[in-house]
Design an enzyme around this catalytic site. Structure first.
Site, PDB file in Angstrom:
ATOM      1  CE1 TYR A  50     -27.348 -54.076   5.301  1.00 32.66           C
ATOM      2  CE2 TYR A  50     -28.984 -55.703   5.954  1.00 32.66           C
ATOM      3  CZ  TYR A  50     -27.973 -54.804   6.275  1.00 32.66           C
ATOM      4  OH  TYR A  50     -27.607 -54.647   7.583  1.00 32.66           O
ATOM      5  CD  GLU A  52     -23.275 -55.308   3.455  1.00 31.53           C
ATOM      6  OE1 GLU A  52     -22.678 -56.311   3.050  1.00 31.53           O
ATOM      7  OE2 GLU A  52     -23.693 -55.189   4.618  1.00 31.53           O
ATOM      8  CG  ASP A 197     -15.920 -30.763   7.568  1.00 30.57           C
ATOM      9  OD1 ASP A 197     -17.022 -30.498   7.024  1.00 30.57           O
ATOM     10  OD2 ASP A 197     -15.833 -31.345   8.660  1.00 30.57           O
ATOM     11  CB  THR A 224     -23.542 -32.818   6.925  1.00 32.22           C
ATOM     12  OG1 THR A 224     -23.441 -31.402   7.015  1.00 32.22           O
ATOM     13  CG2 THR A 224     -22.750 -33.460   8.045  1.00 32.22           C
ATOM     14  CE  LYS A 227     -23.869 -29.271  10.076  1.00 39.80           C
ATOM     15  NZ  LYS A 227     -23.122 -30.481   9.775  1.00 39.80           N
ATOM     16  NE  ARG A 233     -29.312 -35.310  11.653  1.00 41.36           N
ATOM     17  CZ  ARG A 233     -29.248 -34.016  12.015  1.00 41.36           C
ATOM     18  NH1 ARG A 233     -30.282 -33.229  11.882  1.00 41.36           N
ATOM     19  NH2 ARG A 233     -28.136 -33.529  12.509  1.00 41.36           N
TER      20      ARG A 233
HETATM   21  N1  DSN Z   1     -23.181 -30.601  14.924  1.00 42.35           N
HETATM   22  C1  DSN Z   1     -22.880 -29.785  13.797  1.00 42.35           C
HETATM   23  C2  DSN Z   1     -23.011 -28.332  14.089  1.00 42.35           C
HETATM   24  O1  DSN Z   1     -23.943 -27.981  14.754  1.00 42.35           O
HETATM   25  O2  DSN Z   1     -22.204 -27.547  13.631  1.00 42.35           O
HETATM   26  C3  DSN Z   1     -21.564 -30.072  13.203  1.00 42.35           C
HETATM   27  O3  DSN Z   1     -21.446 -31.422  12.979  1.00 42.35           O
END
Ligand code: DSN
Length: 418
Positions: A50, A52, A197, A224, A227, A233
């Site tokens: 933990y 925090e 984003d 994120t 990707k 993730r």
């Molecule tokens: N779920 C993602 C996508 O496939 O684009 C976006 O958050």
């Protein structure tokens, strides 16, 4: 994973998923494969801790290693994206976006974002989401789905009329380039903060293969990390230079909306950011774009309508219903049968429903990680079209599946990225 687990049920499912990933081709544009180092960090003993708070300011003892790992992740993120501040704690993209809204807006304030049916994301104000219940989301769209160009005149008109506090550039199903300078000009005219984003294209920006919104003056980037960035993730919030904004964001991530950060994921992020700083990653990102162009060429030759007319990034949104009379759901199902994973997707102003839309969305991040070049990508696109045109032909599907398996075997998922 450890060679033997005591929980045989879970072990079996992990092995089965490994096989699915090994033997099939992943074309979902938001998915990728991580290196063994990222997996190791992500599965490490940091999961026990933990932490925090933030490095040097925690609410628990025993932080000498967590502080060091979080500082490293922050330092690498800032270097990758050329900015002063990074918060690496968001559990994923949705909490990252929520944290920015909550840090900078009062309930009822307005956000101007891309229309969801024109490529925007759920977290940019879909009526079913919490942010849409708290804030007021207004929209801009493409001028023409055949070219994909954003209607900047309308964007400016709406911005002047609705006075948004945030103008949001970003998408999850848009294949063209955004003119970040125009966004910044309009935002400055109406006194709005600019937020990008870039979850889908973060890796391509980090590698310099696509333009960095910060270079055109954007204030905030959310993303994120799993990707095109090829990490675990997770989520990420970057602030170009405004310390006041960065402090508000930190306070909102913790204690505002999250508790303890997932330190094992932050360790995985640190590894992935380190990998993304290498020349090899730059080559990877350039190849992702070349591969998407190669697939685009095959679709164009076969008269398959692409929303935006083609692609400047890693993804293609194809109107398979309009072009071939096959629905998105039918296409997704038939591709599953032949070992190709992609997703059905709404197209701009889709007359069909989300659970059986007109389109499919696919992309090249994962197959490029496997080492695919233009030649293999063109072949995959040809196979895809032959399956769509003959979706009830069992023999043809069997032969395509065989070829897909052979390609997957020839290009195994790599373990080391540097
Ligand atoms: N779920 C993602 C996508 O496939 O684009 C976006 O958050």
């Amino acid at each position: 994973m450890p060679s033997k687990m005591l929980d045989k049920l879970v072990e079996k499912l992990i092995k089965s998923e490994e096989k699915r990933q090994r033997e099939g081709l992943e074309l979902i544009p938001s998915e990728n494969y991580v290196s063994e180092d990222v997996l190791t960090a992500n599965g490490s003993v940091f999961t026990n801790k933990y932490s925090e708070g933030y490095p040097g300011r925690r609410y628990y003892g025993g932080q000498e290693n967590t502080d060091a790992i979080e500082r490293l992740a922050i330092e690498r993120a800032c270097k990758l994206f050329n900015c002063k501040f990074a918060n690496v704690q968001p559990h994923s993209g949705a909490p990252a976006n929520l944290a920015v809204y909550a840090a900078l807006l009062e309930p009822g304030d307005t956000v101007l974002g891309m229309d969801l049916s024109h490529g925007g994301h759920l977290t940019h104000g879909h009526p079913m989401t919490l942010p849409a219940k708290i804030y007021n989301f207004v929209r801009y769209k493409m001028k023409d789905p055949e070219t994909g160009e954003i209607d900047y005149e309308d964007l400016r008109r709406v911005a002047i009329e609705k006075k948004p506090k945030i103008i949001l550039a970003g998408f999850s199903a848009y294949s063209r380039t955004l003119d970040y300078k125009k966004f910044v000009e309009i935002a400055r005219e109406v006194g709005a903060i600019t937020m990008a984003d870039m979850a889908h294209i973060a890796g391509l920006i980090a590698a310099g293969a696509l333009r960095n919104p910060f270079d055109d003056g954007f204030d905030i980037i959310t993303s994120t990390t799993h990707k095109t960035l090829r990490g675990p993730r997770g989520g990420l919030i970057l602030t170009r230079e405004n310390e006041e904004i960065a402090k508000k964001i930190d306070k909102t991530v913790f204690p505002g909306i999250q508790g303890g950060p997932h330190m094992h994921t932050i360790a995985g992020k640190a590894v992935a950011f380190g990998e993304a700083l290498t020349p090899k990653f730059k080559k990877y990102a350039v190849q992702v774009l070349k591969n998407a162009k190669a697939m685009e060429e095959v679709l164009r030759k076969n008269n398959i309508r692409m929303i935006g007319g083609g692609t400047d990034n890693h993804l293609i949104l194809a109107d398979v219903f309009g072009s071939l009379g096959v629905t998105g759901k039918e296409a997704q199902t038939v591709f599953d049968e032949v070992g190709i994973t992609l997703n059905m997707n709404m197209i701009a102003d889709d007359p069909r429903k989300p659970m059986d839309p007109s389109g499919i969305r696919f992309g090249t991040p994962a197959i490029t990680t496997r080492g695919f070049k233009e030649k293999e990508c063109k072949r995959v696109a040809e196979l895809m079209i032959s399956v769509l045109k003959n979706k009830d032909d069992k023999k043809l599907k069997e032969s395509v599946h065989k070829e897909i398996k052979a390609l997957a075997k020839k290009f195994p998922i790599p373990k080391k990225f540097v």
